[in-house]
Design a protein around this motif. Structure first.
Motif, PDB file in Angstrom:
ATOM      1  N   TYR A  96       0.827  -1.208   0.000  1.00 18.17           N
ATOM      2  CA  TYR A  96       0.000   0.000   0.000  1.00 18.17           C
ATOM      3  C   TYR A  96       0.860   1.256   0.000  1.00 18.17           C
ATOM      4  N   PHE A  97       1.873   1.278   0.855  1.00 13.83           N
ATOM      5  CA  PHE A  97       2.760   2.442   0.900  1.00 13.83           C
ATOM      6  C   PHE A  97       3.552   2.590  -0.402  1.00 13.83           C
ATOM      7  N   ALA A  98       3.969   1.461  -0.992  1.00 15.76           N
ATOM      8  CA  ALA A  98       4.707   1.530  -2.256  1.00 15.76           C
ATOM      9  C   ALA A  98       3.834   2.134  -3.360  1.00 15.76           C
ATOM     10  N   CYS A  99       2.590   1.676  -3.452  1.00 15.80           N
ATOM     11  CA  CYS A  99       1.664   2.251  -4.441  1.00 15.80           C
ATOM     12  C   CYS A  99       1.396   3.721  -4.145  1.00 15.80           C
ATOM     13  N   ASP A 100       1.297   4.046  -2.872  1.00  8.07           N
ATOM     14  CA  ASP A 100       1.055   5.428  -2.481  1.00  8.07           C
ATOM     15  C   ASP A 100       2.234   6.326  -2.859  1.00  8.07           C
ATOM     16  N   ASN A 101       3.458   5.793  -2.738  1.00  2.84           N
ATOM     17  CA  ASN A 101       4.634   6.565  -3.141  1.00  2.84           C
ATOM     18  C   ASN A 101       4.647   6.810  -4.650  1.00  2.84           C
ATOM     19  N   VAL A 102       4.267   5.793  -5.417  1.00  7.22           N
ATOM     20  CA  VAL A 102       4.177   5.963  -6.871  1.00  7.22           C
ATOM     21  C   VAL A 102       3.110   7.001  -7.208  1.00  7.22           C
ATOM     22  N   LEU A 103       1.995   6.940  -6.504  1.00  8.19           N
ATOM     23  CA  LEU A 103       0.922   7.905  -6.730  1.00  8.19           C
ATOM     24  C   LEU A 103       1.376   9.320  -6.392  1.00  8.19           C
ATOM     25  N   TRP A 104       2.160   9.450  -5.326  1.00  5.10           N
ATOM     26  CA  TRP A 104       2.707  10.764  -4.973  1.00  5.10           C
ATOM     27  C   TRP A 104       3.596  11.302  -6.102  1.00  5.10           C
ATOM     28  N   ALA A 105       4.412  10.431  -6.684  1.00  5.71           N
ATOM     29  CA  ALA A 105       5.266  10.853  -7.790  1.00  5.71           C
ATOM     30  C   ALA A 105       4.421  11.312  -8.983  1.00  5.71           C
ATOM     31  N   GLY A 106       3.298  10.658  -9.215  1.00  6.07           N
ATOM     32  CA  GLY A 106       2.426  11.073 -10.301  1.00  6.07           C
ATOM     33  C   GLY A 106       1.757  12.406 -10.028  1.00  6.07           C
ATOM     34  N   LYS A 107       1.326  12.634  -8.791  1.00  8.93           N
ATOM     35  CA  LYS A 107       0.648  13.886  -8.448  1.00  8.93           C
ATOM     36  C   LYS A 107       1.593  15.084  -8.451  1.00  8.93           C
TER      37      LYS A 107
END
Length: 261
Positions: A96-107
């Motif tokens: 979950y945190f890994a996906c959230d970090n990727v999402l942060w990079a996208g935002k």
């Protein structure tokens, strides 16, 4: 003052404060929208919520490593149920945190071509699995403590008197036997009351378990709503997120309230 200094020094505590502020904005925006507030005010609240969410994502960078370390510790637990639930829950949190970090990079524009909706859904799925396992762990601990409490009550209870045997004449003159339904319902009602009494007693004497159960029960509505499995609306999501954030802050300010292991 010492508690506040220790609290302020922990990045996790700061993230919890931002989380509480984010869901407070969600709840406030829903309330203002229902109250007929202006579009400009609603836009400001929405932007503030988005900024809070982005700040939280930045503060969670690297949390996957912490979740993996927690999984490595949980795999050595002696209780097989706790070992399974906690290990798999921590692994799901790491994903979950890994996906959230990727999402942060996208935002933030670091990954401009990122499909943010897909990664957001993937992140919430891992979050949902982790919460289901955490609730399973809470239910297991509650059952174990209830069984222990029931044994203690049974040991303290005085021995029941032996039943009185009536003569055959008295039995023949007694009224006809009651219907099965009339006998079963009082037994089920008494058993239910005993179980509820055990639940209340165990939770009252174990505040860490009570807080963890309440926190996970509130949190689970967030991914259920975001994944479209059980839509509850932004107002309910905001209220649940705010309550669970406050409970998390309590466990950080008072470490003895955190459920262990």
């Amino acid at each position: 003052m010492d508690s506040w200094v220790r609290f302020n020094a922990q990045s996790q505590a700061k993230e919890r404060v931002f989380r509480a502020a984010q869901y407070a904005c969600t709840l406030l925006g829903y309330t203002l929208h229902k109250g007929g507030a202006g579009a400009e005010l609603l836009k400001i609240i929405s932007q503030l919520e988005a900024h809070m969410s982005l700040t939280r994502k930045m503060m969670r960078l690297g949390n996957s490593a912490e979740a993996l370390e927690a999984a490595k510790r949980a795999i050595h637990l002696s209780d097989s149920v706790l070992r399974l639930c906690l290990t798999v829950a921590h692994l799901n949190r790491a994903m979950y945190f890994a996906c959230d970090n990727v999402l942060w990079a996208g935002k933030t524009g670091l990954l401009p071509q990122l499909d943010q909706h897909k990664w957001s859904q993937r992140s919430f799925r891992y979050y949902l699995f982790a919460l289901i396992l955490n609730l399973t762990r809470d239910a297991y601990e509650l059952r174990v403590l209830m069984e222990r409490e029931a044994r203690c009550l049974a040991a303290k209870a005085p021995p029941s008197p032996s039943p009185i045997t009536l003569p055959n004449d008295d039995l023949s003159s007694s009224s006809s036997p009651a219907s099965p339904g009339a006998l079963i319902l009082p037994i089920l009602s008494a058993r239910l009351r005993r179980q509820l009494h055990l639940v209340v007693t165990v939770l009252y004497s174990n505040p860490p378990l009570l807080l963890d159960l309440l926190k996970n029960s509130c949190d689970i509505f967030i991914p259920l709503d975001r994944l479209g499995i059980y839509p509850v609306g932004p107002g309910f999501v905001g209220a649940c997120g705010l309550v669970s954030s406050i409970l998390s802050i309590l466990t950080i300010v008072h470490p003895w309230l955190k459920l262990k292991p």
